[in-house]
Each structure stands twice: as structure tokens, then as C-alpha cells.
Design an enzyme around this catalytic site. Structure first.
Site, short mmCIF file in Angstrom:
data_model
loop_
_atom_site.label_atom_id
_atom_site.label_comp_id
_atom_site.label_asym_id
_atom_site.label_seq_id
_atom_site.Cartn_x
_atom_site.Cartn_y
_atom_site.Cartn_z
N SER A 133 -11.23 -39.02 7.74
CA SER A 133 -12.20 -39.48 8.73
C SER A 133 -11.91 -40.91 9.13
O SER A 133 -12.55 -41.44 10.02
CB SER A 133 -13.62 -39.35 8.20
OG SER A 133 -13.71 -39.73 6.86
N HIS A 145 -10.47 -32.41 11.57
CA HIS A 145 -11.57 -33.17 10.96
C HIS A 145 -12.88 -32.38 11.03
O HIS A 145 -13.40 -32.13 12.11
CB HIS A 145 -11.72 -34.52 11.68
CG HIS A 145 -12.73 -35.40 11.06
ND1 HIS A 145 -13.56 -36.22 11.79
CD2 HIS A 145 -13.07 -35.59 9.76
CE1 HIS A 145 -14.35 -36.87 10.96
NE2 HIS A 145 -14.08 -36.51 9.74
N GLU A 174 -12.83 -31.87 14.98
CA GLU A 174 -12.03 -32.76 15.83
C GLU A 174 -10.56 -32.48 15.52
O GLU A 174 -10.14 -32.55 14.36
CB GLU A 174 -12.34 -34.23 15.54
CG GLU A 174 -13.65 -34.70 16.14
CD GLU A 174 -13.99 -36.13 15.73
OE1 GLU A 174 -14.51 -36.88 16.57
OE2 GLU A 174 -13.77 -36.50 14.56
N ASN A 232 -17.08 -40.30 14.58
CA ASN A 232 -17.34 -41.39 13.64
C ASN A 232 -17.37 -42.75 14.32
O ASN A 232 -18.05 -43.67 13.87
CB ASN A 232 -16.29 -41.40 12.53
CG ASN A 232 -16.60 -40.36 11.47
OD1 ASN A 232 -17.70 -39.84 11.41
ND2 ASN A 232 -15.62 -40.06 10.63
N1 CAA Z 1 -23.53 -26.25 2.24
C1 CAA Z 1 -23.74 -25.09 2.85
N2 CAA Z 1 -24.83 -24.85 3.62
C2 CAA Z 1 -25.75 -25.83 3.72
C3 CAA Z 1 -25.61 -27.07 3.09
C4 CAA Z 1 -24.43 -27.26 2.32
N3 CAA Z 1 -24.19 -28.42 1.71
N4 CAA Z 1 -26.68 -27.84 3.40
C5 CAA Z 1 -27.47 -27.11 4.19
N5 CAA Z 1 -26.91 -25.90 4.39
C6 CAA Z 1 -27.42 -24.83 5.22
C7 CAA Z 1 -28.64 -24.21 4.64
O1 CAA Z 1 -28.31 -23.17 3.75
C8 CAA Z 1 -29.34 -23.70 5.88
O2 CAA Z 1 -28.73 -22.49 6.29
P1 CAA Z 1 -29.58 -21.37 7.08
O3 CAA Z 1 -30.09 -22.00 8.34
O4 CAA Z 1 -28.55 -20.30 7.32
O5 CAA Z 1 -30.67 -20.95 6.14
C9 CAA Z 1 -29.01 -24.73 6.95
O6 CAA Z 1 -27.83 -25.40 6.47
C10 CAA Z 1 -30.11 -25.73 7.12
O7 CAA Z 1 -30.35 -26.34 5.86
P2 CAA Z 1 -31.76 -26.72 5.27
O8 CAA Z 1 -32.82 -25.86 5.88
O9 CAA Z 1 -31.66 -26.80 3.79
O10 CAA Z 1 -31.93 -28.22 5.67
P3 CAA Z 1 -32.03 -28.88 7.07
O11 CAA Z 1 -32.66 -28.03 8.11
O12 CAA Z 1 -32.59 -30.21 6.77
O13 CAA Z 1 -30.50 -29.06 7.52
C11 CAA Z 1 -28.48 -30.24 7.64
C12 CAA Z 1 -29.58 -29.73 6.74
C13 CAA Z 1 -27.73 -29.06 8.25
C14 CAA Z 1 -27.53 -31.04 6.77
C15 CAA Z 1 -29.12 -31.09 8.79
O14 CAA Z 1 -29.98 -32.04 8.23
C16 CAA Z 1 -28.11 -31.82 9.63
O15 CAA Z 1 -27.56 -31.28 10.58
N6 CAA Z 1 -27.88 -33.11 9.34
C17 CAA Z 1 -26.91 -33.94 10.01
C18 CAA Z 1 -25.62 -33.88 9.25
C19 CAA Z 1 -24.53 -34.70 9.90
O16 CAA Z 1 -24.74 -35.56 10.73
N7 CAA Z 1 -23.29 -34.43 9.48
C20 CAA Z 1 -22.14 -35.17 9.96
C21 CAA Z 1 -21.90 -36.36 9.11
S1 CAA Z 1 -20.49 -37.26 9.65
C22 CAA Z 1 -19.21 -36.50 8.90
O17 CAA Z 1 -19.33 -35.64 8.10
C23 CAA Z 1 -17.88 -36.96 9.35
C24 CAA Z 1 -17.26 -37.99 8.51
O18 CAA Z 1 -16.04 -38.04 8.51
C25 CAA Z 1 -17.99 -39.04 7.84
#
Ligand code: CAA
Length: 502
Positions: free
Chosen positions: A121, A142, A154, A192
Site C-alpha cells: 500500500s 492492491h 487497484e 490511500n
Molecule cells: N473478514 C471477512 N468478512 C468481514 C470482516 C472480515 N474481517 N469484517 C466484516 N466482515 C463482513 C461481515 O461478515 C458482514 O458480512 P455480511 O454483510 O455478508 O453479513 C459485512 O462484512 C459487514 O460487517 P459487520 O456487519 O460486522 O460490520 P459493519 O457493517 O460495521 O461493516 C466493514 C464492517 C465492512 C469493515 C465496514 O465498517 C466498512 O466498510 N468499513 C470501511 C473499511 C475501509 O475503509 N477499508 C479500507 C481501508 S484502507 C486499506 O485497506 C488500504 C490500505 O492499503 C491501507
């Protein structure tokens, strides 16, 4: 002819690597997962078991399907097992020396046609590619955390990537059920670069004392509709990764906004890396915040409102409905509110100028209503604690989440949001990414309800431009000054940046 991929190696089975292995296996590919030693392999197996187990518990996967998926994943501590893989993707720690060592090894082990991909990343894909004898077959792929959930990939090509390879990897991403966007090898790529600028800005606001952790998180989650507040997300990404991305961004841009906030360095040095260590900005041991009652509002009977128009009228009606007496004054004549128990000035700009014009400046707080759910409550240096507490409780009574903050330009939500939108316009203006890719990236990579250019169009170009001017005037931060393209679109009367960008 387009290259096809059936057997895929994943090196490094931490949170991201295990998630990526699961994604490939779910799409029917054979996966070889590689870790450094047995203990790390066990942890990787644990990630895979938990993630697929959760899907079974939620009824999203049957036990049989789970066995089939896990059956497609072979776990090993020997890199030599990757000899026949069509593609190897690496998700090891973000240390260039480690990556270059690994890629030199993969180059020796893997068949000549194999593609070597990195999930980095923050590091240069070009520098990683240069450690192999096949730089044309090295590419960035990515994923976003959590990999099984976030829909974006990405695809990062370098100046030496073979023609057509980015397209083949994009096709593979689609086969995985993901949406690819293609980007050149610049620090932070698309997502990012925008995301970490915003997250680091949130850290800077926290450190400046403008608002607290929970207030800033609530402001962005409830006020903008983001899936998580910035500190919850930083903990999810990992503070070490976040720090590294900021560092690399700063090295390339020399933009102070990207210089990692000192609080990140401190937490990382202390080993508090976020969710993966159980403590970062938040701690697993922390209970849910105690519900707060409406103590202070009990001592309030008359609420003064400085403001006009429908927003003031709606607030009067709401306060009236809740049993409070509301009196209204316009900015030009503050006399009617002078003796109210508390006075709120409806404003998205600092209100201290008003405070010095009323007899009891300690009773005045700024109030910025954000959407239907959030109320930013701004205290000036003269606002008493009682007043701030009373307004906070009044907002709770009216069904809004109060965000307590200082009296600074654009308070919390717009300060963070507008600066991020400005960064997106800067990226568009530089020609690095298209409007569609920028919006898709943020929607699918971070689960945002809309991309930044879509948000900009919805809020209005002029509103954002003026907000940025106010931010720049307050903080004198060069990157808050409206990007020339934004300024010019407003001056030319162009209503939509996406239409302009085609
Ligand atoms: N692994 C697998 N599945 C997961 C999971 C994990 N770690 N965490 C959540 N899930 C799944 C759940 O099982 C659930 O699935 P269903 O809809 O099929 O039931 C779904 O995701 C939603 O989860 P929750 O209901 O438990 O929780 P939520 O509604 O709060 O969603 C989230 C959690 C999907 C993480 C949401 O909060 C979200 O989209 N957050 C933003 C995350 C983000 O910005 N990610 C990018 C970060 S930057 C990056 O990664 C790049 C880098 O290089 C730094």
C-alpha cells in the site's frame, strides 16, 4: 493472448494475505499460502478459519462450501512450492528490503510466465520490480481491508510493465467479484493518497485539541455517512501501515498534511498498532461509552438562537416541542437573546465575534447542524462549561448526536471533508486518475456512500470553495487553499465537476 490464472500463491498470511487467499479460493482458484514458519502459518490458518466460520454462522456459507473453499488452500512454509503458480501475490510487512529479497527469490523459483504481484500500500512497485529479472511481469494488485468485503482492487502498473498485463490482472480482479481501477506507480496510488491525507488530518485535529476521539469519529460516521470514523478506521488498517503510507506520501508530495501526525508515531513506537494488537486509538478492553443523561439541560428554560431562515425556525419548533422557550435574534441585533439561559449561534464559521457583542458571552455556543443526525457544538474561549454541557444535552434531547469542538473555521466535519474533496480535485487536475476512478476508488475501497467528486457536486462547488478559503485563512495550511481547477469552475459558473471532467 490474455493470460489466465488458475493457481495462485499468496506470501504472507496476516490479516490482508489471509483475506486475499480467501478471496481467490472463493472464486475457485487453487491457492498456495506461504508463511515464514509454523507459528505464522498457524496464525494464518486461524484467520482463514475465523473469517469463513463467521460467514457460516451468518448463514452466508454452508459448512460444505466452507470445506470446499478451505480445501482449495494449501499451506506451506516453503517458497519452493510456488514453482508452478501462475501468479504470486505478496502481502508481507511493508519493508522494502524484505520485499526485494522475496521478489528476487520468487523470480528464481517461479516459472518464467508467472506474474509476481505485490499488495503493497505504500512502497514503489517499480523498485520492487527492479529486484527481479522480469520487471515487465511485476505488478501491484492492491486489496482493501477487510479483503473479503471491500470490492475494490487497484491494479498498479509501472513504466516497464508488459503491455496487456494490467488488463489481464483487472480481468482477474473481476473474476474475483471485485471492481478494478488502474493506476500508475505513485505514492498511495488513488485511494490511500486521498484516504490517508484525511485520516492524518483527523489525527492533527485531535492533537490540536479541536475535538476528542469519539466526537471526531461520530462526526464523520454520522455526519457524512462514512462506514467508520477516522480513528476506528486507523485502528482497522493498522497504525504502522497508516504511518508508513503517510511517510511515503510525505516524501513524494512534501505536503505537510501527509507528514505523519506525532500521535501515530507515538502509538506505533509503543507497539499499539490498532486492532491487530488489541489497542490503538481504541482498546479492546474499553467498554462501550456510558450513556449520558440530559443533566445540564435541566437548568435551562430559555434558549436564545442567533440565526434566521428555515433552520432557525425548525430549531425553534423542535425546542418548543421539547418544552423549552426559544427566542430568536438576527446577527444584526442581538438584544432579544441577551438574557437567555443559553444562546446558540447557528453558524458554520467561528462565532467568537458574536460572543464579544453580548452581555453574557459565557452563555454562547456555536451550533452547526450537519444532516439530520449531528450537531457540532462549538465553544469559544469565553463559553462556560455549563453552557457547552447544556447545549450538548439539548441536542441529545432533540435526537441529535452532539460533537463538541473548538471555535475554528469549518469546525470538524467540513474541515475534514472539504480538505479531502480539495485533494480529490488536485488528483483530477494532475491527470493521475479519472473522475470515475477516483469516485469508484473511494466508494468501493472504503465503503463511502459516494465518491469525493460526487460529494463535491452534491454539496456545491462554491460552498466547498468558500469553505476551503475559510480554512486556509484560519490555518494558513497551503493544501487547504482551493485547487485552481475548483476556483476556476466556480468562477466560470460550471455547476458539476463530473460533467466538466466528462
Ligand atoms: N473478514 C471477512 N468478512 C468481514 C470482516 C472480515 N474481517 N469484517 C466484516 N466482515 C463482513 C461481515 O461478515 C458482514 O458480512 P455480511 O454483510 O455478508 O453479513 C459485512 O462484512 C459487514 O460487517 P459487520 O456487519 O460486522 O460490520 P459493519 O457493517 O460495521 O461493516 C466493514 C464492517 C465492512 C469493515 C465496514 O465498517 C466498512 O466498510 N468499513 C470501511 C473499511 C475501509 O475503509 N477499508 C479500507 C481501508 S484502507 C486499506 O485497506 C488500504 C490500505 O492499503 C491501507
Amino acid at each position: 493472448m490474455a493470460q489466465t490464472f488458475e493457481t495462485v500463491g499468496v506470501v504472507g498470511l496476516g490479516t490482508m494475505g489471509a483475506g486475499i487467499a480467501e478471496v481467490f479460493a472463493r472464486a475457485g482458484l487453487q491457492v498456495i499460502g506461504v508463511e515464514a514458519d509454523d507459528a505464522a502459518l498457524d496464525r494464518g490458518r486461524g484467520h482463514l478459519d475465523r473469517s469463513t466460520g463467521r460467514a457460516v454462522t451468518k448463514g452466508k456459507l454452508t459448512e460444505d462450501d466452507r470445506s470446499v473453499i478451505l480445501g482449495r488452500i494449501t499451506l506451506t512454509t516453503s517458497r519452493e512450492d510456488l514453482a508452478d503458480a501462475d501468479l504470486v501475490i505478496e502481502a508481507i510487512p511493508e519493508i522494502m528490503e524484505f520485499k526485494r529479497g522475496l521478489f528476487a527469490d520468487l523470480d528464481r523459483i517461479c516459472k518464467p510466465s508467472a506474474v509476481l504481484a505485490t499488495n503493497t500500500s505504500s512502497l514503489s512497485v517499480t523498485a520492487i520490480a527492479a529486484s527481479t529479472s522480469r520487471p515487465g511481469r511485476v505488478i501491484g494488485m492492491h486489496f482493501f481491508n477487510p479483503a473479503p468485503v471491500m470490492k475494490l482492487v487497484e491494479v498498479v502498473h509501472t513504466v516497464v510493465t508488459d503491455d496487456g498485463l494490467a488488463g489481464d490482472i483487472a480481468a482477474l480482479a473481476r473474476r474475483l467479484g471485485k471492481t478494478p481501477i488502474t493506476a500508475g506507480d505513485r505514492a498511495g496510488f488513488v485511494v490511500n493518497r486521498l484516504l490517508l491525507g484525511y485520516l492524518n488530518h483527523a489525527c492533527a485535529l485531535l492533537e490540536s485539541g479541536l475535538a476528542g476521539r469519539d466526537d471526531i469519529d461520530a462526526a464523520m460516521k454520522l455526519g457524512v455517512g462514512l462506514p467508520m470514523g477516522p480513528f476506528t478506521l486507523l485502528d482497522l488498517i493498522g497504525l504502522d501501515t497508516s504511518y508508513e503510507v503517510c511517510e511515503v506520501l510525505f516524501r513524494e508530495t512534501r505536503d505537510r498534511r501527509h507528514a505523519p501526525a506525532p500521535v501515530l508515531r507515538e502509538l506505533v513506537t509503543a507497539g499499539l498498532l490498532g486492532r491487530k494488537t488489541g489497542r490503538g486509538f481504541y482498546s479492546d478492553a474499553e467498554g462501550a461509552p456510558a450513556a449520558e443523561g440530559d443533566r445540564r439541560a435541566a437548568s435551562v428554560s430559555t434558549v436564545g438562537i442567533v440565526g434566521a431562515g428555515p433552520e432557525a425556525a425548525a430549531l425553534v419548533a423542535a425546542l418548543d416541542g421539547a418544552g423549552f422557550k426559544a427566542v430568536v435574534a438576527e446577527n444584526s441585533d442581538l438584544a432579544p437573546v441577551g438574557d437567555a439561559d443559553v444562546i446558540v449561534a447557528l453558524s458554520d464559521r467561528p462565532i467568537v465575534e458574536l460572543a464579544v457583542r453580548i452581555p453574557h458571552p459565557d452563555r454562547l455556543a456555536g451550533l452547526h447542524l450537519v444532516g439530520d443526525d449531528v450537531a457540532e457544538v462549538a465553544s469559544t474561549v469565553l463559553t462556560s462549561e455549563e453552557t457547552a454541557g447544556a447545549v450538548r444535552d439539548l441536542m441529545r434531547i432533540l435526537g441529535r448526536t452532539p460533537v463538541m469542538c473548538g471555535d475554528r473555521a469549518e469546525f470538524v466535519v467540513n474541515a475534514l471533508l472539504y480538505a479531502y474533496l480539495n485533494d480529490a480535485v488536485r488528483m483530477l487536475e494532475s491527470g493521475y486518475a479519472s473522475a470515475g476512478d477516483i469516485d469508484t476508488g473511494m466508494r468501493l475501497g472504503c465503503g463511502y456512500p459516494a465518491g469525493p467528486l460526487e460529494m463535491l457536486d452534491a454539496i456545491g462547488l462554491e460552498t466547498v470553495r468558500d469553505g476551503l478559503r475559510a480554512l486556509y485563512a484560519e490555518y494558513r495550511e497551503p493544501s487547504f487553499a482551493p485547487v485552481p481547477l475548483l476556483d476556476q469552475l466556480v468562477t466560470a459558473g460550471v455547476p458539476s465537476i463530473r460533467e466538466y471532467a466528462g
